[in-house]
Design a protein around this motif. Structure first.
Motif, PDB file in Angstrom:
ATOM      1  N   HIS A   1       1.885   7.489  -5.562  1.00 10.32           N
ATOM      2  CA  HIS A   1       1.803   7.179  -6.991  1.00 10.32           C
ATOM      3  C   HIS A   1       3.107   7.537  -7.692  1.00 10.32           C
ATOM      4  O   HIS A   1       3.620   6.759  -8.518  1.00 10.32           O
ATOM      5  N   ALA A   2       3.677   8.696  -7.367  1.00  5.04           N
ATOM      6  CA  ALA A   2       4.934   9.116  -7.982  1.00  5.04           C
ATOM      7  C   ALA A   2       6.059   8.139  -7.650  1.00  5.04           C
ATOM      8  O   ALA A   2       6.864   7.771  -8.514  1.00  5.04           O
ATOM      9  N   VAL A   3       6.134   7.689  -6.395  1.00  2.00           N
ATOM     10  CA  VAL A   3       7.193   6.762  -5.991  1.00  2.00           C
ATOM     11  C   VAL A   3       7.006   5.399  -6.657  1.00  2.00           C
ATOM     12  O   VAL A   3       7.953   4.803  -7.172  1.00  2.00           O
ATOM     13  N   VAL A   4       5.778   4.892  -6.641  1.00  2.00           N
ATOM     14  CA  VAL A   4       5.497   3.571  -7.211  1.00  2.00           C
ATOM     15  C   VAL A   4       5.880   3.529  -8.694  1.00  2.00           C
ATOM     16  O   VAL A   4       6.546   2.595  -9.151  1.00  2.00           O
ATOM     17  N   THR A   5       5.483   4.530  -9.462  1.00  3.43           N
ATOM     18  CA  THR A   5       5.786   4.526 -10.887  1.00  3.43           C
ATOM     19  C   THR A   5       7.269   4.765 -11.143  1.00  3.43           C
ATOM     20  O   THR A   5       7.831   4.203 -12.079  1.00  3.43           O
ATOM     21  N   SER A   6       7.914   5.574 -10.321  1.00  2.28           N
ATOM     22  CA  SER A   6       9.348   5.816 -10.497  1.00  2.28           C
ATOM     23  C   SER A   6      10.161   4.548 -10.285  1.00  2.28           C
ATOM     24  O   SER A   6      11.199   4.353 -10.915  1.00  2.28           O
ATOM     25  N   LEU A   7       9.697   3.668  -9.409  1.00  2.00           N
ATOM     26  CA  LEU A   7      10.398   2.413  -9.146  1.00  2.00           C
ATOM     27  C   LEU A   7      10.071   1.334 -10.173  1.00  2.00           C
ATOM     28  O   LEU A   7      10.677   0.259 -10.149  1.00  2.00           O
ATOM     29  N   GLY A   8       9.126   1.605 -11.062  1.00  2.00           N
ATOM     30  CA  GLY A   8       8.768   0.620 -12.063  1.00  2.00           C
ATOM     31  C   GLY A   8       7.772  -0.414 -11.588  1.00  2.00           C
ATOM     32  O   GLY A   8       7.566  -1.436 -12.246  1.00  2.00           O
ATOM     33  N   CYS A   9       7.123  -0.187 -10.454  1.00  3.34           N
ATOM     34  CA  CYS A   9       6.118  -1.129  -9.943  1.00  3.34           C
ATOM     35  C   CYS A   9       4.777  -0.879 -10.622  1.00  3.34           C
ATOM     36  O   CYS A   9       4.554   0.158 -11.240  1.00  3.34           O
ATOM     37  N   SER A  10       3.864  -1.829 -10.460  1.00  6.30           N
ATOM     38  CA  SER A  10       2.528  -1.665 -11.015  1.00  6.30           C
ATOM     39  C   SER A  10       1.628  -0.968  -9.996  1.00  6.30           C
ATOM     40  O   SER A  10       1.450  -1.476  -8.883  1.00  6.30           O
ATOM     41  N   PRO A  11       1.024   0.163 -10.340  1.00  6.34           N
ATOM     42  CA  PRO A  11       0.100   0.817  -9.405  1.00  6.34           C
ATOM     43  C   PRO A  11      -1.144  -0.012  -9.119  1.00  6.34           C
ATOM     44  O   PRO A  11      -1.816   0.208  -8.115  1.00  6.34           O
ATOM     45  N   ALA A  12      -1.463  -0.984  -9.979  1.00  4.06           N
ATOM     46  CA  ALA A  12      -2.732  -1.705  -9.872  1.00  4.06           C
ATOM     47  C   ALA A  12      -2.682  -2.951  -9.001  1.00  4.06           C
ATOM     48  O   ALA A  12      -3.713  -3.386  -8.491  1.00  4.06           O
ATOM     49  N   LEU A  13      -1.510  -3.570  -8.830  1.00  6.63           N
ATOM     50  CA  LEU A  13      -1.429  -4.855  -8.130  1.00  6.63           C
ATOM     51  C   LEU A  13      -1.273  -4.637  -6.631  1.00  6.63           C
ATOM     52  O   LEU A  13      -0.182  -4.636  -6.083  1.00  6.63           O
ATOM     53  N   GLY A  14      -2.400  -4.437  -5.959  1.00  9.62           N
ATOM     54  CA  GLY A  14      -2.392  -4.175  -4.526  1.00  9.62           C
ATOM     55  C   GLY A  14      -2.470  -5.453  -3.713  1.00  9.62           C
ATOM     56  O   GLY A  14      -2.913  -6.502  -4.188  1.00  9.62           O
ATOM     57  N   PHE A  15      -2.067  -5.355  -2.456  1.00  9.93           N
ATOM     58  CA  PHE A  15      -2.071  -6.505  -1.550  1.00  9.93           C
ATOM     59  C   PHE A  15      -3.171  -6.390  -0.502  1.00  9.93           C
ATOM     60  O   PHE A  15      -3.555  -7.376   0.108  1.00  9.93           O
ATOM     61  N   ILE A  16      -3.661  -5.179  -0.286  1.00  9.30           N
ATOM     62  CA  ILE A  16      -4.804  -4.950   0.601  1.00  9.30           C
ATOM     63  C   ILE A  16      -5.982  -4.449  -0.220  1.00  9.30           C
ATOM     64  O   ILE A  16      -7.062  -5.029  -0.187  1.00  9.30           O
ATOM     65  N   HIS A  17      -5.768  -3.372  -0.964  1.00 14.92           N
ATOM     66  CA  HIS A  17      -6.793  -2.889  -1.884  1.00 14.92           C
ATOM     67  C   HIS A  17      -6.787  -3.742  -3.153  1.00 14.92           C
ATOM     68  O   HIS A  17      -5.778  -4.350  -3.502  1.00 14.92           O
ATOM     69  N   SER A  18      -7.914  -3.763  -3.847  1.00 18.18           N
ATOM     70  CA  SER A  18      -8.022  -4.599  -5.039  1.00 18.18           C
ATOM     71  C   SER A  18      -9.057  -4.020  -5.988  1.00 18.18           C
ATOM     72  O   SER A  18      -9.946  -3.264  -5.574  1.00 18.18           O
ATOM     73  N   GLY A  19      -8.919  -4.361  -7.282  1.00 22.09           N
ATOM     74  CA  GLY A  19      -9.935  -4.012  -8.258  1.00 22.09           C
ATOM     75  C   GLY A  19      -9.862  -2.604  -8.804  1.00 22.09           C
ATOM     76  O   GLY A  19     -10.771  -2.161  -9.498  1.00 22.09           O
ATOM     77  N   HIS A  20      -8.795  -1.865  -8.525  1.00 20.34           N
ATOM     78  CA  HIS A  20      -8.678  -0.491  -8.995  1.00 20.34           C
ATOM     79  C   HIS A  20      -7.301  -0.305  -9.612  1.00 20.34           C
ATOM     80  O   HIS A  20      -6.336  -0.977  -9.231  1.00 20.34           O
ATOM     81  N   GLU A  21      -7.211   0.614 -10.559  1.00 21.97           N
ATOM     82  CA  GLU A  21      -5.942   0.850 -11.230  1.00 21.97           C
ATOM     83  C   GLU A  21      -4.859   1.392 -10.287  1.00 21.97           C
ATOM     84  O   GLU A  21      -3.668   1.344 -10.613  1.00 21.97           O
ATOM     85  N   LEU A  22      -5.251   1.880  -9.102  1.00 18.90           N
ATOM     86  CA  LEU A  22      -4.293   2.434  -8.140  1.00 18.90           C
ATOM     87  C   LEU A  22      -4.282   1.648  -6.832  1.00 18.90           C
ATOM     88  O   LEU A  22      -3.956   2.197  -5.780  1.00 18.90           O
ATOM     89  N   SER A  23      -4.595   0.380  -6.873  1.00 18.03           N
ATOM     90  CA  SER A  23      -4.700  -0.410  -5.647  1.00 18.03           C
ATOM     91  C   SER A  23      -3.406  -0.404  -4.839  1.00 18.03           C
ATOM     92  O   SER A  23      -3.421  -0.221  -3.615  1.00 18.03           O
ATOM     93  N   PHE A  24      -2.267  -0.609  -5.487  1.00 20.04           N
ATOM     94  CA  PHE A  24      -0.997  -0.627  -4.762  1.00 20.04           C
ATOM     95  C   PHE A  24      -0.634   0.760  -4.250  1.00 20.04           C
ATOM     96  O   PHE A  24      -0.029   0.907  -3.180  1.00 20.04           O
ATOM     97  N   VAL A  25      -1.007   1.794  -4.989  1.00 21.21           N
ATOM     98  CA  VAL A  25      -0.794   3.169  -4.541  1.00 21.21           C
ATOM     99  C   VAL A  25      -1.547   3.422  -3.240  1.00 21.21           C
ATOM    100  O   VAL A  25      -1.009   4.014  -2.295  1.00 21.21           O
ATOM    101  N   LEU A  26      -2.793   2.956  -3.163  1.00 21.17           N
ATOM    102  CA  LEU A  26      -3.578   3.118  -1.938  1.00 21.17           C
ATOM    103  C   LEU A  26      -2.951   2.334  -0.793  1.00 21.17           C
ATOM    104  O   LEU A  26      -2.919   2.803   0.355  1.00 21.17           O
ATOM    105  N   ASP A  27      -2.429   1.141  -1.089  1.00 20.48           N
ATOM    106  CA  ASP A  27      -1.734   0.349  -0.060  1.00 20.48           C
ATOM    107  C   ASP A  27      -0.571   1.135   0.531  1.00 20.48           C
ATOM    108  O   ASP A  27      -0.409   1.222   1.760  1.00 20.48           O
ATOM    109  N   VAL A  28       0.264   1.693  -0.344  1.00 18.75           N
ATOM    110  CA  VAL A  28       1.474   2.391   0.103  1.00 18.75           C
ATOM    111  C   VAL A  28       1.119   3.665   0.858  1.00 18.75           C
ATOM    112  O   VAL A  28       1.692   3.964   1.908  1.00 18.75           O
ATOM    113  N   ALA A  29       0.164   4.435   0.347  1.00 22.16           N
ATOM    114  CA  ALA A  29      -0.216   5.691   1.006  1.00 22.16           C
ATOM    115  C   ALA A  29      -0.730   5.435   2.420  1.00 22.16           C
ATOM    116  O   ALA A  29      -0.463   6.215   3.347  1.00 22.16           O
TER     117      ALA A  29
END
Length: 322
Positions: free
Chosen positions: A198-226
């Motif tokens: 989450h810290a890395v995603v927000t520091s880069l200016g990406c959206s934590p919510a727009l995931g490519f595997i996970h979906s429907g959650h405010e942290l979908s992309f964070v879960l993808d990266v983790a």
């Protein structure tokens, strides 16, 4: 020292490029203030001066107090600020993103908005996790099935390696102590990895919510990266900690993961992986990676034109900057 209000803000051209900055600085149990264009960290051992333009991301740990003027100079110099747990293990909140460019956010939104490109990124993520497999042509259901099988294999292999009994993943949300020691360790490692991602995603200016595997959650992309580092770092470390002792397994897992992050330079690797996924052709200088501080206007056919000028007619009639 001149009054803060009389100092002019630095222009983007005076700032240190992101690839020349320290990736992050972690501070805890100190007071952070401003001295000219530097920040100061004061604790019982004295005062340390840190040029703010050399900071990529400032991680504020427990016991830190930060003044308004310190935050002001950090904002002027483009440093990201994140409020985190001890030694950066958990992520709580952040200020602005480190990048002034929207390139990564736009690339993420563009890839996410098309089902075909969204699946392509999901396949790349799978291959990052399991480089010995070729996910080309796999459907989402097939990707999920293979991922589940590989994670189960990882649990069994780590149980055999460490001698820790494994009876399956058991976790009740909100009830950390409901699982046995190894399940608590796995949960603690996963939660820490989510905070780091989450810290890395927000520091880069990406959206934590727009995931490519996970979906429907405010942290979908964070879960993808983790999840990219689950089988390489999170699960093996959890079994190592549980094998040593079953007491206080949660705090010991967090501290062990903190040390592993430093040893493996995980933050830098996480940044590189995100950029490779979203901007696969970006290599070399910071400008080619989408870190430029440039504002353009969107024209027809996805063509971008210069901002700050009047585009009425075939000629530009001087600057129209506000």
């Amino acid at each position: 020292m001149s009054a803060v209000s009389k100092r002019s803000a630095l222009s983007p051209r005076q700032l240190t490029r992101s690839d020349e900055r320290l990736s992050f600085i972690y501070l805890e149990r100190c007071t952070i203030h401003r001295d000219a264009n530097a920040i100061t960290a004061q604790d019982a051992q004295g005062t340390t001066h840190i040029p703010s333009a050399t900071i990529g991301t400032l991680l504020l740990g427990p016991g830190t107090r930060v003044t308004h003027q310190a935050m002001s100079v950090l904002g002027e110099t483009g440093a990201a600020v994140c409020w985190v747990g001890e030694h950066g293990v958990r992520y709580y909140a952040s200020g602005r993103a480190l990048s002034r460019s929207s390139a990564l956010m736009e690339a993420q939104a563009r890839l996410w908005s098309s089902p075909r490109s969204r699946l392509a990124v999901a396949r790349k993520m799978y291959q990052l996790r399991f480089p010995d497999e070729d996910p080309a042509g796999l459907t989402r259901h097939e990707l999920l099935g293979r991922e589940g099988r590989r994670v189960k294999d990882c649990y069994r292999a780590e149980a055999a390696r460490t001698g820790v009994p494994w009876r399956g993943r058991r976790y009740i949300p909100g009830d950390f102590t409901s699982g046995d020691a190894i399940n608590q360790a796995v949960t603690a490692a996963a939660q820490c990895m989510y905070g780091i991602a989450h810290a890395v995603v927000t520091s880069l200016g990406c959206s934590p919510a727009l995931g490519f595997i996970h979906s429907g959650h405010e942290l979908s992309f964070v879960l993808d990266v983790a999840d990219l580092y689950k089988t390489d770092i999170g699960i093996p470390l959890a079994f190592d900690v549980a094998a040593q002792d079953e007491e206080d397994v949660g705090p010991r897992t967090r501290r062990a993961l903190r040390d592993r992050i430093n040893e493996t330079s995980l933050l830098n690797g996480c940044v590189d992986d995100i950029k490779r996924l979203l901007l696969p052709g970006a290599t070399g200088s910071s400008e080619s990676r989408g870190d430029r501080d440039v504002v353009t206007l969107q024209s027809d056919h996805d063509h971008q034109v210069a901002s700050g000028v009047n585009h009425d007619g075939p000629e530009h009639y001087g600057d129209e900057l506000w």
